[in-house]
Design a protein around this motif. Structure first.
Motif, PDB file in Angstrom:
ATOM      1  N   GLY A 301       0.824  -1.202   0.000  1.00 39.20           N
ATOM      2  CA  GLY A 301       0.000   0.000   0.000  1.00 39.20           C
ATOM      3  C   GLY A 301       0.854   1.246   0.000  1.00 39.20           C
ATOM      4  O   GLY A 301       2.075   1.185  -0.144  1.00 39.20           O
ATOM      5  N   HIS A 302       0.178   2.370   0.189  1.00 42.82           N
ATOM      6  CA  HIS A 302       0.856   3.665   0.107  1.00 42.82           C
ATOM      7  C   HIS A 302       0.198   4.610   1.100  1.00 42.82           C
ATOM      8  O   HIS A 302      -0.978   4.458   1.439  1.00 42.82           O
ATOM      9  N   GLY A 303       0.961   5.596   1.545  1.00 46.43           N
ATOM     10  CA  GLY A 303       0.397   6.630   2.393  1.00 46.43           C
ATOM     11  C   GLY A 303      -0.730   7.343   1.667  1.00 46.43           C
ATOM     12  O   GLY A 303      -0.785   7.347   0.432  1.00 46.43           O
ATOM     13  N   LEU A 304      -1.646   7.905   2.445  1.00 48.31           N
ATOM     14  CA  LEU A 304      -2.832   8.536   1.861  1.00 48.31           C
ATOM     15  C   LEU A 304      -3.173   9.741   2.721  1.00 48.31           C
ATOM     16  O   LEU A 304      -3.006   9.716   3.941  1.00 48.31           O
ATOM     17  N   GLY A 305      -3.646  10.802   2.091  1.00 49.99           N
ATOM     18  CA  GLY A 305      -4.019  12.000   2.836  1.00 49.99           C
ATOM     19  C   GLY A 305      -4.481  13.053   1.858  1.00 49.99           C
ATOM     20  O   GLY A 305      -5.508  12.897   1.212  1.00 49.99           O
ATOM     21  N   LEU A 306      -3.708  14.121   1.732  1.00 45.96           N
ATOM     22  CA  LEU A 306      -4.017  15.156   0.749  1.00 45.96           C
ATOM     23  C   LEU A 306      -3.597  14.730  -0.652  1.00 45.96           C
ATOM     24  O   LEU A 306      -3.939  15.380  -1.624  1.00 45.96           O
ATOM     25  N   GLU A 307      -2.833  13.636  -0.713  1.00 46.06           N
ATOM     26  CA  GLU A 307      -2.454  13.074  -2.008  1.00 46.06           C
ATOM     27  C   GLU A 307      -2.822  11.604  -2.039  1.00 46.06           C
ATOM     28  O   GLU A 307      -2.840  10.935  -1.003  1.00 46.06           O
ATOM     29  N   GLY A 308      -3.060  11.106  -3.249  1.00 45.63           N
ATOM     30  CA  GLY A 308      -3.429   9.711  -3.416  1.00 45.63           C
ATOM     31  C   GLY A 308      -2.282   8.768  -3.096  1.00 45.63           C
ATOM     32  O   GLY A 308      -2.501   7.650  -2.650  1.00 45.63           O
ATOM     33  N   HIS A 309      -1.083   9.227  -3.347  1.00 49.04           N
ATOM     34  CA  HIS A 309       0.096   8.440  -2.992  1.00 49.04           C
ATOM     35  C   HIS A 309       1.042   9.359  -2.236  1.00 49.04           C
ATOM     36  O   HIS A 309       1.544  10.328  -2.798  1.00 49.04           O
ATOM     37  N   GLU A 310       1.250   9.109  -0.960  1.00 52.46           N
ATOM     38  CA  GLU A 310       2.231   9.867  -0.202  1.00 52.46           C
ATOM     39  C   GLU A 310       2.965   8.912   0.726  1.00 52.46           C
ATOM     40  O   GLU A 310       2.769   7.691   0.649  1.00 52.46           O
ATOM     41  N   ASP A 311       3.811   9.434   1.621  1.00 51.06           N
ATOM     42  CA  ASP A 311       4.515   8.558   2.550  1.00 51.06           C
ATOM     43  C   ASP A 311       3.572   8.151   3.677  1.00 51.06           C
ATOM     44  O   ASP A 311       2.656   8.897   4.005  1.00 51.06           O
ATOM     45  N   PRO A 312       3.748   7.012   4.299  1.00 51.75           N
ATOM     46  CA  PRO A 312       4.805   6.033   4.075  1.00 51.75           C
ATOM     47  C   PRO A 312       4.456   5.050   2.953  1.00 51.75           C
ATOM     48  O   PRO A 312       3.299   4.711   2.764  1.00 51.75           O
ATOM     49  N   SER A 313       5.495   4.636   2.224  1.00 49.42           N
ATOM     50  CA  SER A 313       5.315   3.615   1.191  1.00 49.42           C
ATOM     51  C   SER A 313       5.407   2.253   1.869  1.00 49.42           C
ATOM     52  O   SER A 313       6.386   1.940   2.529  1.00 49.42           O
ATOM     53  N   MET A 314       4.375   1.441   1.693  1.00 45.75           N
ATOM     54  CA  MET A 314       4.315   0.158   2.409  1.00 45.75           C
ATOM     55  C   MET A 314       4.917  -0.936   1.538  1.00 45.75           C
ATOM     56  O   MET A 314       4.212  -1.820   1.023  1.00 45.75           O
ATOM     57  N   HIS A 315       6.252  -0.863   1.358  1.00 48.53           N
ATOM     58  CA  HIS A 315       6.902  -1.894   0.544  1.00 48.53           C
ATOM     59  C   HIS A 315       7.923  -2.672   1.367  1.00 48.53           C
ATOM     60  O   HIS A 315       8.268  -2.288   2.490  1.00 48.53           O
ATOM     61  N   GLY A 316       8.398  -3.739   0.780  1.00 47.20           N
ATOM     62  CA  GLY A 316       9.191  -4.726   1.498  1.00 47.20           C
ATOM     63  C   GLY A 316      10.572  -4.279   1.938  1.00 47.20           C
ATOM     64  O   GLY A 316      11.248  -5.000   2.673  1.00 47.20           O
ATOM     65  N   ARG A 317      11.019  -3.095   1.495  1.00 47.99           N
ATOM     66  CA  ARG A 317      12.350  -2.647   1.922  1.00 47.99           C
ATOM     67  C   ARG A 317      12.272  -1.355   2.708  1.00 47.99           C
ATOM     68  O   ARG A 317      13.306  -0.732   2.973  1.00 47.99           O
ATOM     69  N   ASN A 318      11.079  -0.938   3.065  1.00 46.49           N
ATOM     70  CA  ASN A 318      10.962   0.321   3.818  1.00 46.49           C
ATOM     71  C   ASN A 318      11.055   0.024   5.312  1.00 46.49           C
ATOM     72  O   ASN A 318      10.119  -0.503   5.914  1.00 46.49           O
ATOM     73  N   GLU A 319      12.188   0.385   5.902  1.00 45.71           N
ATOM     74  CA  GLU A 319      12.423   0.103   7.325  1.00 45.71           C
ATOM     75  C   GLU A 319      11.895   1.214   8.223  1.00 45.71           C
ATOM     76  O   GLU A 319      12.162   1.228   9.433  1.00 45.71           O
ATOM     77  N   MET A 320      11.177   2.175   7.661  1.00 44.21           N
ATOM     78  CA  MET A 320      10.573   3.220   8.486  1.00 44.21           C
ATOM     79  C   MET A 320       9.588   2.579   9.473  1.00 44.21           C
ATOM     80  O   MET A 320       8.882   1.635   9.132  1.00 44.21           O
ATOM     81  N   ARG A 321       9.593   3.079  10.697  1.00 41.55           N
ATOM     82  CA  ARG A 321       8.692   2.531  11.713  1.00 41.55           C
ATOM     83  C   ARG A 321       7.401   3.342  11.781  1.00 41.55           C
ATOM     84  O   ARG A 321       7.423   4.562  11.718  1.00 41.55           O
ATOM     85  N   LEU A 322       6.295   2.636  11.901  1.00 41.39           N
ATOM     86  CA  LEU A 322       4.990   3.296  11.954  1.00 41.39           C
ATOM     87  C   LEU A 322       4.839   4.073  13.255  1.00 41.39           C
ATOM     88  O   LEU A 322       5.371   3.692  14.296  1.00 41.39           O
ATOM     89  N   GLU A 323       4.099   5.173  13.165  1.00 40.91           N
ATOM     90  CA  GLU A 323       3.753   5.970  14.345  1.00 40.91           C
ATOM     91  C   GLU A 323       2.246   6.207  14.331  1.00 40.91           C
ATOM     92  O   GLU A 323       1.632   6.223  13.264  1.00 40.91           O
TER      93      GLU A 323
END
Ligand code: CO
Length: 370
Positions: A301-323
């Motif tokens: 999946g992909h981040g969503l808000g004021l844009e259809g695709h924004e951060d965070p990108s929910m892909h297999g190499r994204n080590e960003m931690r959810l908040e």
């Protein structure tokens, strides 16, 4: 609220040694000022210096919007169509006094037209991409933003509920898309829809980014609807797949259940502190264990808000931690070339100890058109 956002941006810029950030008409400018401008051939640029009041340059027709609606003091410079924007940008540059300062711009959004105006107006600007400062600012949503997204999702779900009873085998994808758009606007969406709906039937549903065609929907088809709605600029982005009445291929039924399980597993894995990669992996495992891993061809999946695709990108190499407060889509899919496909997409918000799906439309395989 807008002042808080502005101060967060200023702090981030200062920490990165940037002197000012510039945003053109669009979501970043809207997020920082609450003012929405159409992107057109008339450049609109907001400048947000680390110190001093922000500066806006816009066409003269926008002046009352700025003077009447700016949430904090803004210096503004407007231009007429006859004069063109050059002088207004030069005045803005004088007012900002950036000297040899560093100016961060939206690298993926700013056009050559605005870039040239900046280069012509500022004496010695170092213009550099600063997309990530805006993205970081917008990634966690506050209660008000989540409220708007919830409303957008409810509108999208009402539109679906109003559209489904009208769908029959024998209709074209285009006819279904037209009905869905009408129902979305009727249900209360902003007229600016996030994207044109995808209506993909039968073999076309095997294309994740299918365009609407004149294909006639057949009994036994899977039918994927991927559509959006917007409230105050905040988006919903949902997908459901349906079975159109008739004899159904058992393999399609099987992949439907796998995708449903993957959707549930992705949502169950999402909570503060876990990586985006691990959420993708949790959903992907269900499909891989079912033997269809190679047919899940995109990120979860992909981040969503004021844009259809924004951060965070929910892909297999994204080590960003959810908040808590992050919002994104969970949309696993299986696509069998020539045969059909399934995608089930929910919009979720990370909560204090898990995640909540803003979308609630049932995910059980529903047979329609009978
Ligand atoms: Co999506």
């Amino acid at each position: 609220m807008y002042l808080t956002r502005l101060n967060r941006l200023r702090a981030a810029l200062a920490a990165a040694n940037l002197d000012c950030a510039a945003a053109i008409a669009g979501p970043n400018l809207y997020y920082l000022t609450g003012l929405s401008f159409h992107l057109s051939e008339r450049p609109t640029v907001g400048f947000f210096p680390v110190s001093g009041d922000p500066v806006l340059v816009a066409g003269s027709l926008e002046e009352s919007k700025i003077t009447g609606g700016a949430p904090y003091p803004v210096r503004h410079f407007v231009y007429t169509d006859a004069d063109g924007p050059g002088a207004a940008f030069r005045e803005a540059a004088l007012a900002l006094k950036l000297g040899k300062g560093r100016l961060g711009v939206e690298g993926r959004r700013m056009r050559v037209m605005e870039l040239h105006l900046l280069e012509e107006s500022f004496a010695n600007p170092t213009v550099e991409p600063a997309e990530e400062f805006f993205a970081a600012l917008r990634m966690t949503k506050d209660e008000m933003e989540i409220g708007y997204m919830r409303q957008a999702v409810q509108i999208a779900e009402r539109a679906l509920a109003a559209t489904l009873p009208k769908i029959r085998a024998g209709m074209t994808e285009r006819e279904v898309a037209a009905e869905l758009v009408v129902q979305t606007l009727r249900a209360g969406s902003d007229a600016d829809l996030p994207f044109a709906p995808i209506v993909a039937s039968g073999p076309n549903a095997a294309l994740p980014h299918a365009f609407v065609t004149d294909r006639v929907i057949q009994p036994g088809d899977l039918l994927t609807l991927d559509w959006g709605a917007a409230t105050r600029g905040y988006f919903a982005d949902l997908t459901r797949t349906f079975a159109v009445g008739g004899e159904m291929d058992p393999e399609l039924k099987k992949i439907y259940e796998l995708v449903k399980g993957a959707n549930a597993a992705g949502k169950a894995a999402a909570r503060p502190g876990v990586t985006c990669a691990s959420v993708d992996a949790a959903a992907r495992k269900v499909i891989a264990d079912g033997g269809y891993g190679e047919f899940f061809v995109h990120r979860l999946g992909h981040g969503l808000g004021l844009e259809g695709h924004e951060d965070p990108s929910m892909h297999g190499r994204n080590e960003m931690r959810l908040e808590a407060g992050m919002t994104f889509t969970v949309e696993p899919g299986i696509y069998l070339p020539g045969k059909g496909g399934v995608r089930i997409e929910d919009d979720v918000v990370v909560t204090a100890n898990g995640c909540e799906s803003l979308s609630t439309y049932p995910r059980e395989l529903q047979i329609i058109g009978v």
